[in-house]
Design a protein around this motif. Structure first.
Motif, PDB file in Angstrom:
ATOM      1  N   LEU A   8      14.133 -28.554  -2.831  1.00  0.00           N
ATOM      2  CA  LEU A   8      13.277 -27.545  -3.441  1.00  0.00           C
ATOM      3  C   LEU A   8      14.100 -26.330  -3.844  1.00  0.00           C
ATOM      4  CD1 LEU A   8      10.428 -26.486  -4.132  1.00  0.00           C
ATOM      5  CD2 LEU A   8      10.277 -25.656  -1.781  1.00  0.00           C
ATOM      6  N   GLN A   9      13.944 -25.902  -5.088  1.00  0.00           N
ATOM      7  CA  GLN A   9      14.622 -24.721  -5.606  1.00  0.00           C
ATOM      8  C   GLN A   9      13.598 -23.615  -5.858  1.00  0.00           C
ATOM      9  OE1 GLN A   9      17.980 -24.846  -5.681  1.00  0.00           O
ATOM     10  NE2 GLN A   9      17.730 -26.938  -4.905  1.00  0.00           N
ATOM     11  N   ASP A  10      14.090 -22.377  -5.974  1.00  0.00           N
ATOM     12  CA  ASP A  10      13.201 -21.246  -6.226  1.00  0.00           C
ATOM     13  C   ASP A  10      12.502 -21.405  -7.573  1.00  0.00           C
ATOM     14  OD1 ASP A  10      14.268 -20.350  -3.908  1.00  0.00           O
ATOM     15  OD2 ASP A  10      15.575 -18.851  -4.824  1.00  0.00           O
ATOM     16  N   ASP A  11      11.336 -20.762  -7.703  1.00  0.00           N
ATOM     17  CA  ASP A  11      10.605 -20.861  -8.973  1.00  0.00           C
ATOM     18  C   ASP A  11      10.935 -19.708  -9.915  1.00  0.00           C
ATOM     19  OD1 ASP A  11       9.286 -18.803  -7.713  1.00  0.00           O
ATOM     20  OD2 ASP A  11       7.274 -19.576  -8.062  1.00  0.00           O
ATOM     21  N   ASP A  12      12.079 -19.068  -9.695  1.00  0.00           N
ATOM     22  CA  ASP A  12      12.608 -18.052 -10.617  1.00  0.00           C
ATOM     23  C   ASP A  12      11.612 -16.937 -10.914  1.00  0.00           C
ATOM     24  OD1 ASP A  12      15.028 -19.466 -10.858  1.00  0.00           O
ATOM     25  OD2 ASP A  12      14.173 -20.753 -12.416  1.00  0.00           O
ATOM     26  N   GLY A  13      10.950 -16.483  -9.876  1.00  0.00           N
ATOM     27  CA  GLY A  13      10.077 -15.326 -10.029  1.00  0.00           C
ATOM     28  C   GLY A  13       8.743 -15.600 -10.680  1.00  0.00           C
ATOM     29  N   GLN A  14       8.389 -16.858 -10.898  1.00  0.00           N
ATOM     30  CA  GLN A  14       7.100 -17.151 -11.518  1.00  0.00           C
ATOM     31  C   GLN A  14       5.935 -16.826 -10.590  1.00  0.00           C
ATOM     32  OE1 GLN A  14       6.750 -20.963 -13.655  1.00  0.00           O
ATOM     33  NE2 GLN A  14       8.930 -21.247 -13.306  1.00  0.00           N
ATOM     34  N   GLY A  15       6.197 -16.811  -9.289  1.00  0.00           N
ATOM     35  CA  GLY A  15       5.150 -16.466  -8.335  1.00  0.00           C
ATOM     36  C   GLY A  15       4.192 -17.587  -8.028  1.00  0.00           C
ATOM     37  N   LYS A  16       4.513 -18.804  -8.469  1.00  0.00           N
ATOM     38  CA  LYS A  16       3.621 -19.931  -8.198  1.00  0.00           C
ATOM     39  C   LYS A  16       4.000 -20.665  -6.919  1.00  0.00           C
ATOM     40  CE  LYS A  16       1.904 -20.813 -12.816  1.00  0.00           C
ATOM     41  NZ  LYS A  16       1.553 -21.833 -13.818  1.00  0.00           N
ATOM     42  N   MET A  17       5.135 -20.307  -6.342  1.00  0.00           N
ATOM     43  CA  MET A  17       5.562 -20.915  -5.084  1.00  0.00           C
ATOM     44  C   MET A  17       5.716 -19.816  -4.044  1.00  0.00           C
ATOM     45  SD  MET A  17       8.889 -23.289  -4.268  1.00  0.00           S
ATOM     46  CE  MET A  17      10.077 -21.960  -4.476  1.00  0.00           C
ATOM     47  N   THR A  18       4.993 -19.924  -2.951  1.00  0.00           N
ATOM     48  CA  THR A  18       5.084 -18.941  -1.878  1.00  0.00           C
ATOM     49  C   THR A  18       5.334 -19.655  -0.560  1.00  0.00           C
ATOM     50  OG1 THR A  18       2.672 -18.994  -1.680  1.00  0.00           O
ATOM     51  CG2 THR A  18       3.622 -17.206  -2.975  1.00  0.00           C
ATOM     52  N   THR A  19       5.971 -18.945   0.359  1.00  0.00           N
ATOM     53  CA  THR A  19       6.251 -19.481   1.686  1.00  0.00           C
ATOM     54  C   THR A  19       5.803 -18.464   2.723  1.00  0.00           C
ATOM     55  OG1 THR A  19       8.182 -20.641   0.810  1.00  0.00           O
ATOM     56  CG2 THR A  19       8.018 -20.438   3.200  1.00  0.00           C
ATOM     57  N   GLU A  20       5.181 -18.949   3.769  1.00  0.00           N
ATOM     58  CA  GLU A  20       4.641 -18.088   4.821  1.00  0.00           C
ATOM     59  C   GLU A  20       5.225 -18.520   6.159  1.00  0.00           C
ATOM     60  OE1 GLU A  20       0.200 -16.937   6.593  1.00  0.00           O
ATOM     61  OE2 GLU A  20       0.431 -18.290   4.883  1.00  0.00           O
ATOM     62  N   VAL A  21       5.695 -17.558   6.940  1.00  0.00           N
ATOM     63  CA  VAL A  21       6.239 -17.849   8.265  1.00  0.00           C
ATOM     64  C   VAL A  21       5.192 -17.521   9.324  1.00  0.00           C
ATOM     65  CG1 VAL A  21       8.000 -17.231   9.961  1.00  0.00           C
ATOM     66  CG2 VAL A  21       8.618 -17.457   7.562  1.00  0.00           C
ATOM     67  N   VAL A  22       4.985 -18.468  10.248  1.00  0.00           N
ATOM     68  CA  VAL A  22       4.029 -18.275  11.339  1.00  0.00           C
ATOM     69  C   VAL A  22       4.760 -18.417  12.667  1.00  0.00           C
ATOM     70  CG1 VAL A  22       2.042 -19.026   9.989  1.00  0.00           C
ATOM     71  CG2 VAL A  22       3.380 -20.716  11.250  1.00  0.00           C
ATOM     72  N   ASP A  23       4.059 -18.133  13.747  1.00  0.00           N
ATOM     73  CA  ASP A  23       4.715 -18.072  15.051  1.00  0.00           C
ATOM     74  C   ASP A  23       4.942 -19.435  15.694  1.00  0.00           C
ATOM     75  OD1 ASP A  23       4.935 -15.316  15.032  1.00  0.00           O
ATOM     76  OD2 ASP A  23       2.961 -15.014  15.932  1.00  0.00           O
ATOM     77  N   SER A  24       4.077 -20.411  15.395  1.00  0.00           N
ATOM     78  CA  SER A  24       4.139 -21.657  16.157  1.00  0.00           C
ATOM     79  C   SER A  24       3.713 -22.842  15.309  1.00  0.00           C
ATOM     80  CB  SER A  24       3.220 -21.567  17.386  1.00  0.00           C
ATOM     81  OG  SER A  24       1.859 -21.499  16.972  1.00  0.00           O
ATOM     82  N   MET A  25       3.966 -24.038  15.824  1.00  0.00           N
ATOM     83  CA  MET A  25       3.510 -25.256  15.166  1.00  0.00           C
ATOM     84  C   MET A  25       1.986 -25.315  15.143  1.00  0.00           C
ATOM     85  SD  MET A  25       6.077 -27.109  14.070  1.00  0.00           S
ATOM     86  CE  MET A  25       5.554 -28.825  14.022  1.00  0.00           C
ATOM     87  N   HIS A  26       1.358 -24.824  16.200  1.00  0.00           N
ATOM     88  CA  HIS A  26      -0.102 -24.840  16.255  1.00  0.00           C
ATOM     89  C   HIS A  26      -0.690 -23.979  15.134  1.00  0.00           C
ATOM     90  CE1 HIS A  26      -0.242 -27.079  19.964  1.00  0.00           C
ATOM     91  NE2 HIS A  26       0.567 -26.215  20.552  1.00  0.00           N
ATOM     92  N   GLU A  27      -0.107 -22.792  14.940  1.00  0.00           N
ATOM     93  CA  GLU A  27      -0.610 -21.911  13.887  1.00  0.00           C
ATOM     94  C   GLU A  27      -0.335 -22.510  12.515  1.00  0.00           C
ATOM     95  OE1 GLU A  27      -0.418 -17.226  12.470  1.00  0.00           O
ATOM     96  OE2 GLU A  27       0.838 -17.924  14.125  1.00  0.00           O
ATOM     97  N   ARG A  28       0.795 -23.175  12.376  1.00  0.00           N
ATOM     98  CA  ARG A  28       1.113 -23.837  11.107  1.00  0.00           C
ATOM     99  C   ARG A  28       0.035 -24.852  10.747  1.00  0.00           C
ATOM    100  NH1 ARG A  28       6.101 -28.102  10.497  1.00  0.00           N
ATOM    101  NH2 ARG A  28       6.921 -27.384   8.502  1.00  0.00           N
ATOM    102  N   LYS A  29      -0.296 -25.722  11.689  1.00  0.00           N
ATOM    103  CA  LYS A  29      -1.290 -26.759  11.414  1.00  0.00           C
ATOM    104  C   LYS A  29      -2.663 -26.154  11.130  1.00  0.00           C
ATOM    105  CE  LYS A  29      -0.786 -29.260  15.075  1.00  0.00           C
ATOM    106  NZ  LYS A  29      -1.091 -30.354  16.019  1.00  0.00           N
ATOM    107  N   LEU A  30      -3.016 -25.116  11.888  1.00  0.00           N
ATOM    108  CA  LEU A  30      -4.321 -24.496  11.695  1.00  0.00           C
ATOM    109  C   LEU A  30      -4.431 -23.882  10.305  1.00  0.00           C
ATOM    110  CD1 LEU A  30      -7.067 -23.652  12.776  1.00  0.00           C
ATOM    111  CD2 LEU A  30      -5.985 -21.613  13.758  1.00  0.00           C
TER     112      LEU A  30
END
Length: 534
Positions: A116-138
């Motif tokens: 996966l490469q960056d979307d060059d500022g198009q803003g259509k791809m975002t990534t979010e960091v969470v604290d745990s695997m449980h929060e990720r799945k939820l």
């Protein structure tokens, strides 16, 4: 726990779908090429992709394919799996970093190089960091109101898929779960399901809580690398055709105990009081066919007056309520989905009888579209786009509401219902009953504050002032002060310069009645109609 959608409401996207898959590429090229097809197909179908945020393996392939096909992608990564999460410093009180562009955060999950490469500022791809695997799945589950697709993967993929199937069984959600049997990878897992049925651990009907998707043909088709590009279309088709068999699952009530007690008392929970039952709009379709024996087929959007403005207003109302309660309201289903339901219902009517139809479109919080097509009112007359040059002989009685609106005393829900057209019409019904005591012959009731005119029970209004200008009440900068619906005809007349906004006060209605000033109402069903002041 609810999540704010990372996808723009104005993009007109369908419900997001989550893809569970491996963070490694596997040993067969078919896994990679078929997964690429799935990412492309989701983007082309205007379906946002939610996934585990990895840049490698099948995760990277499916997300990269969606981005390259101009789709929206949102990844959710646990803190422990990120390599560059330190680039974002949480603000005080912020437990997890907010969504960032794809290049700001990189997951170290999986094997091999980053796909996966960056979307060059198009803003259509975002990534979010969470604290745990449980929060990720939820969070993945909360955002994925369109269902789940399972691609080849390992322990994590199996666990995620099986938990979502279990949620279907328990009634926590009722969503499509599609296991794509690419290369017959999931044949053995499905055989285990069948063995569990035979052993008495899974009810036979509960096999339909998920669907094993294969390509047309026998198992050999699933192994055919030349057909790798067919997997995306197969997945989207299965999503569209998904239905729940009757009697599957346990149908348990997962409300909190306090909410159940409130329901028993006849009161509503916090979620249900803050949002309406559904949003709706009413359109008009008059068959242009010159002969009753020649129905209008096919029907196009252009045949419905102000169709685009109807959809615009529905999107706005949906975005407002969805942003307040994402857990109850799904993503916007898409303009095309709404149109197809309208077209289908109208063409079914036209095949039987050419007519003049009132088209009521209702969209529920979960994204279900209900289209009701009935004959237009006999007194509706032809749909008109602007006031006539002289007083029309076709008039509707207009009565001033005996009771004024005091926005400061209304609940948040009542104010919302004035601003956005919903199926909860109690306050308008009450106004109608009050007005009917003055003029019982089906009048329009003009709502007002102690000082200003607002709207009728069905329409916006305008008054022709002595200056020769048609003036419609202004929307207050503070909608809580003078709330009313910004209807589709009002938008059209303002954009065309036929009316202008201005303050219309109570004394303007009195002057109009005394001096014979013309007053018109307008809505999406009748167009512009002439008022007879009572």
């Amino acid at each position: 726990m609810s999540s704010v959608s990372p996808f723009p409401a104005e993009a007109g996207l369908k419900k997001p779908v989550c893809v569970f898959c491996g963070s490694s590429p596997g040993t067969s090229p078919l896994f990679v090429s078929a997964s690429q097809s799935v990412g492309e197909a989701l983007a082309e179908a205007n379906i946002p992709l939610v996934y585990g945020g990895g840049r490698r393996g099948i995760m990277g392939v499916v997300s990269q394919a969606a981005v390259k096909a101009n789709g929206y992608v949102h990844g959710i990564v646990p803190q422990a799996l990120t390599g560059r999460a330190s680039e974002h410093t949480p603000t005080p009180g912020e437990s997890t970093p907010a969504p960032r562009s794809g290049g700001a955060l990189k997951s170290q999950e999986g094997k091999g190089k980053d796909v996966l490469q960056d979307d060059d500022g198009q803003g259509k791809m975002t990534t979010e960091v969470v604290d745990s695997m449980h929060e990720r799945k939820l969070k993945m589950a909360q955002l994925s109101t369109g269902g789940f697709i399972v691609l080849p993967g390992g322990y994590g993929t199996f666990e995620e898929a099986l938990e979502m199937i279990t949620w279907n069984q328990l009634g926590i959600h009722r969503l499509p779960i599609l296991i794509l049997n690419i290369g017959n990878f999931y044949t053995h897992l499905h055989q285990q399901f069948l063995a569990s049925v035979e052993a008495g651990f899974i009810a036979p009907e509960n096999l339909s809580l998920m669907q094993l998707v294969s390509l047309d043909g026998d198992d050999r088709a699933n192994l055919d690398e030349s057909r790798a590009g067919d997997w995306g279309a197969a997945a989207v088709k299965a999503l569209e055709k998904w239905t729940f068999d009757a009697g599957v699952g346990y149908g348990l009530n997962w409300k909190k105990a306090s909410e159940i007690e409130e329901d028993k008392d006849g009161s509503s929970s916090a979620n249900s009081t803050s949002t309406p039952e559904a949003i709706f709009t009413t359109m008009r379709f008059t068959s242009p066919s010159p002969s009753p024996d020649r129905p209008t087929i096919p029907i196009t959007r252009e045949m419905i007056p102000l169709f685009d403005l109807h959809i615009e207003r529905l999107r706005e109302a949906h975005a407002y309520f969805a942003n307040r309660d994402l857990r109850r309201w799904s993503m916007w289903i898409g303009d095309d989905v709404v149109w197809e339901e309208i077209r289908r219902e109208l063409e079914e009517k036209e095949l039987v009888e050419r007519g003049d139809w009132r088209v009521r479109v209702v969209i529920s919080p979960r994204g279900n579209v209900n289209v009701q097509v009935v004959p237009a009112p006999a007194d509706a007359g032809p749909f008109t786009f602007h006031p006539s040059t002289s007083t029309s002989h076709l008039t509707r009685p207009l009565v001033l509401d005996p009771q004024s609106v005091d926005a400061s005393e209304e609940s948040r829900q009542e104010l919302d219902l004035r601003l956005y057209k919903t199926t909860n019409r109690e306050m308008y019904d009450r106004a109608y009953e009050r007005g009917a005591t003055i003029f019982p012959n089906h009048p329009e009731i003009l709502l007002h504050t102690p000082t200003h005119l607002l709207e009728t029970t069905t329409s916006n209004i305008a008054i022709l002032l002595p200056s020769g200008e048609w003036v419609t009440p202004s929307l207050s900068p503070d909608p809580d002060e003078r709330p009313f619906l910004n209807g589709v005809m009002r938008r059209y007349l303002l954009r065309e310069g036929i009316v202008r906004e201005g303050e219309l006060r109570m004394e303007d209605f009195i002057r109009a009645k005394r001096h014979g000033w013309r007053v018109v109402g307008y809505n999406g069903l009748r167009g512009v109609w002439e008022a007879e002041l009572i």
